[in-house]
Design a protein around this motif. Structure first.
Motif, PDB file in Angstrom:
ATOM      1  N   LYS A 194      -8.176  -8.037   6.447  1.00 25.69           N
ATOM      2  CA  LYS A 194      -8.377  -8.781   8.057  1.00 25.69           C
ATOM      3  C   LYS A 194      -7.673  -8.123   8.818  1.00 25.69           C
ATOM      4  CE  LYS A 194     -10.847 -12.215   6.565  1.00 25.69           C
ATOM      5  NZ  LYS A 194     -12.466 -12.103   6.986  1.00 25.69           N
ATOM      6  N   PHE A 195      -7.089  -6.712   8.027  1.00 23.59           N
ATOM      7  CA  PHE A 195      -6.320  -5.724   9.240  1.00 23.59           C
ATOM      8  C   PHE A 195      -6.706  -4.711   8.409  1.00 23.59           C
ATOM      9  CE2 PHE A 195      -3.410  -9.257   9.201  1.00 23.59           C
ATOM     10  CZ  PHE A 195      -3.221  -9.731  10.427  1.00 23.59           C
ATOM     11  N   LYS A 196      -7.839  -4.013   9.397  1.00 27.35           N
ATOM     12  CA  LYS A 196      -8.393  -2.682   8.963  1.00 27.35           C
ATOM     13  C   LYS A 196      -8.061  -1.632   8.501  1.00 27.35           C
ATOM     14  CE  LYS A 196     -11.406  -1.664  11.397  1.00 27.35           C
ATOM     15  NZ  LYS A 196     -13.819  -1.016  12.189  1.00 27.35           N
ATOM     16  N   ASP A 197      -6.849  -1.283   9.242  1.00 28.22           N
ATOM     17  CA  ASP A 197      -5.937  -0.059   9.606  1.00 28.22           C
ATOM     18  C   ASP A 197      -5.368  -0.294   7.755  1.00 28.22           C
ATOM     19  OD1 ASP A 197      -7.137   0.906  11.746  1.00 28.22           O
ATOM     20  OD2 ASP A 197      -5.482   0.244  12.696  1.00 28.22           O
ATOM     21  N   ILE A 198      -4.578  -1.463   7.418  1.00 25.71           N
ATOM     22  CA  ILE A 198      -3.830  -1.568   6.597  1.00 25.71           C
ATOM     23  C   ILE A 198      -4.197  -1.607   4.872  1.00 25.71           C
ATOM     24  CG2 ILE A 198      -1.973  -2.971   5.508  1.00 25.71           C
ATOM     25  CD1 ILE A 198      -1.520  -4.553   8.256  1.00 25.71           C
ATOM     26  N   ARG A 199      -5.598  -1.943   5.237  1.00 20.41           N
ATOM     27  CA  ARG A 199      -6.538  -2.125   4.469  1.00 20.41           C
ATOM     28  C   ARG A 199      -6.515  -0.729   3.342  1.00 20.41           C
ATOM     29  NH1 ARG A 199     -12.556  -4.873   4.676  1.00 20.41           N
ATOM     30  NH2 ARG A 199     -12.699  -2.063   6.137  1.00 20.41           N
ATOM     31  N   TYR A 200      -6.325   0.184   4.245  1.00 27.10           N
ATOM     32  CA  TYR A 200      -6.972   1.262   4.250  1.00 27.10           C
ATOM     33  C   TYR A 200      -5.596   2.175   3.668  1.00 27.10           C
ATOM     34  CZ  TYR A 200     -11.787   0.442   4.314  1.00 27.10           C
ATOM     35  OH  TYR A 200     -12.889  -0.166   5.107  1.00 27.10           O
ATOM     36  N   LEU A 201      -4.410   1.976   3.586  1.00 20.54           N
ATOM     37  CA  LEU A 201      -2.829   2.519   3.628  1.00 20.54           C
ATOM     38  C   LEU A 201      -2.984   2.053   1.986  1.00 20.54           C
ATOM     39  CD1 LEU A 201      -0.532   1.519   6.659  1.00 20.54           C
ATOM     40  CD2 LEU A 201      -1.674   3.499   5.770  1.00 20.54           C
ATOM     41  N   PRO A 202      -2.550   3.300   1.284  1.00 20.03           N
ATOM     42  CA  PRO A 202      -1.900   3.611   0.012  1.00 20.03           C
ATOM     43  C   PRO A 202      -0.694   2.410  -0.530  1.00 20.03           C
ATOM     44  CG  PRO A 202      -2.248   6.030   0.162  1.00 20.03           C
ATOM     45  CD  PRO A 202      -2.616   4.587   1.406  1.00 20.03           C
ATOM     46  N   MET A 203      -0.654   1.952  -1.085  1.00 20.54           N
ATOM     47  CA  MET A 203       0.222   0.813  -1.836  1.00 20.54           C
ATOM     48  C   MET A 203       1.334   1.282  -1.290  1.00 20.54           C
ATOM     49  SD  MET A 203      -0.170  -2.472  -2.947  1.00 20.54           S
ATOM     50  CE  MET A 203       1.119  -3.041  -3.226  1.00 20.54           C
ATOM     51  N   LYS A 204       1.472   2.804  -1.813  1.00 21.69           N
ATOM     52  CA  LYS A 204       3.339   3.244  -1.273  1.00 21.69           C
ATOM     53  C   LYS A 204       3.685   3.134   0.209  1.00 21.69           C
ATOM     54  CE  LYS A 204       3.629   5.680  -5.581  1.00 21.69           C
ATOM     55  NZ  LYS A 204       4.576   7.397  -6.265  1.00 21.69           N
ATOM     56  N   GLU A 205       1.859   3.482   0.863  1.00 18.07           N
ATOM     57  CA  GLU A 205       2.859   3.567   2.941  1.00 18.07           C
ATOM     58  C   GLU A 205       2.368   2.275   2.978  1.00 18.07           C
ATOM     59  OE1 GLU A 205       2.696   6.629   4.027  1.00 18.07           O
ATOM     60  OE2 GLU A 205       2.834   7.514   1.866  1.00 18.07           O
ATOM     61  N   ARG A 206       1.982   1.289   2.019  1.00 18.04           N
ATOM     62  CA  ARG A 206       2.482  -0.004   2.579  1.00 18.04           C
ATOM     63  C   ARG A 206       3.660  -0.801   2.905  1.00 18.04           C
ATOM     64  NH1 ARG A 206      -3.132  -3.519   0.101  1.00 18.04           N
ATOM     65  NH2 ARG A 206      -4.712  -1.972   0.775  1.00 18.04           N
ATOM     66  N   GLU A 207       4.436   0.206   1.561  1.00 14.00           N
ATOM     67  CA  GLU A 207       6.102   0.062   1.684  1.00 14.00           C
ATOM     68  C   GLU A 207       6.547   0.328   2.694  1.00 14.00           C
ATOM     69  OE1 GLU A 207       6.842  -2.442  -0.186  1.00 14.00           O
ATOM     70  OE2 GLU A 207       5.033  -2.691  -1.162  1.00 14.00           O
TER      71      GLU A 207
END
Length: 84
Positions: free
Chosen positions: A39-52
């Motif tokens: 539901k958050f397009k920009d976050i969806r494409y962030l790799p897991m390491k970047e989401r942290e």
């Protein structure tokens, strides 16, 4: 803090689960809100390491080190209200 439905609500922290592709948003009033990352397009494409590498701004907003978009507590709560 945000006045939302007669409650002051802020963001304490974020957490992600890789398998279920969910984002947990922990609020200052004790609630945990789960939102699909899709539901958050920009976050969806962030790799897991970047989401942290998230940051909370003024208890009301969150963003990520490698993301220019800023999301608010209202973005999270409005998504969940739309699911009712």
């Amino acid at each position: 803090m945000c006045k939302y439905k007669d409650t002051n609500v802020g963001i304490k922290k974020l957490s992600f689960t890789e398998k279920k592709a969910m984002m947990a948003v922990y609020l200052t009033d004790g609630r945990e809100v789960l939102v699909p990352v899709s539901k958050f397009k920009d976050i969806r494409y962030l790799p897991m390491k970047e989401r942290e590498k998230w940051f909370i701004l003024d208890d009301q907003f969150f963003t990520f080190e490698n993301l220019s978009r800023v999301y608010s507590v209202k973005d999270v709560l409005n998504y969940n209200l739309a699911q009712c």
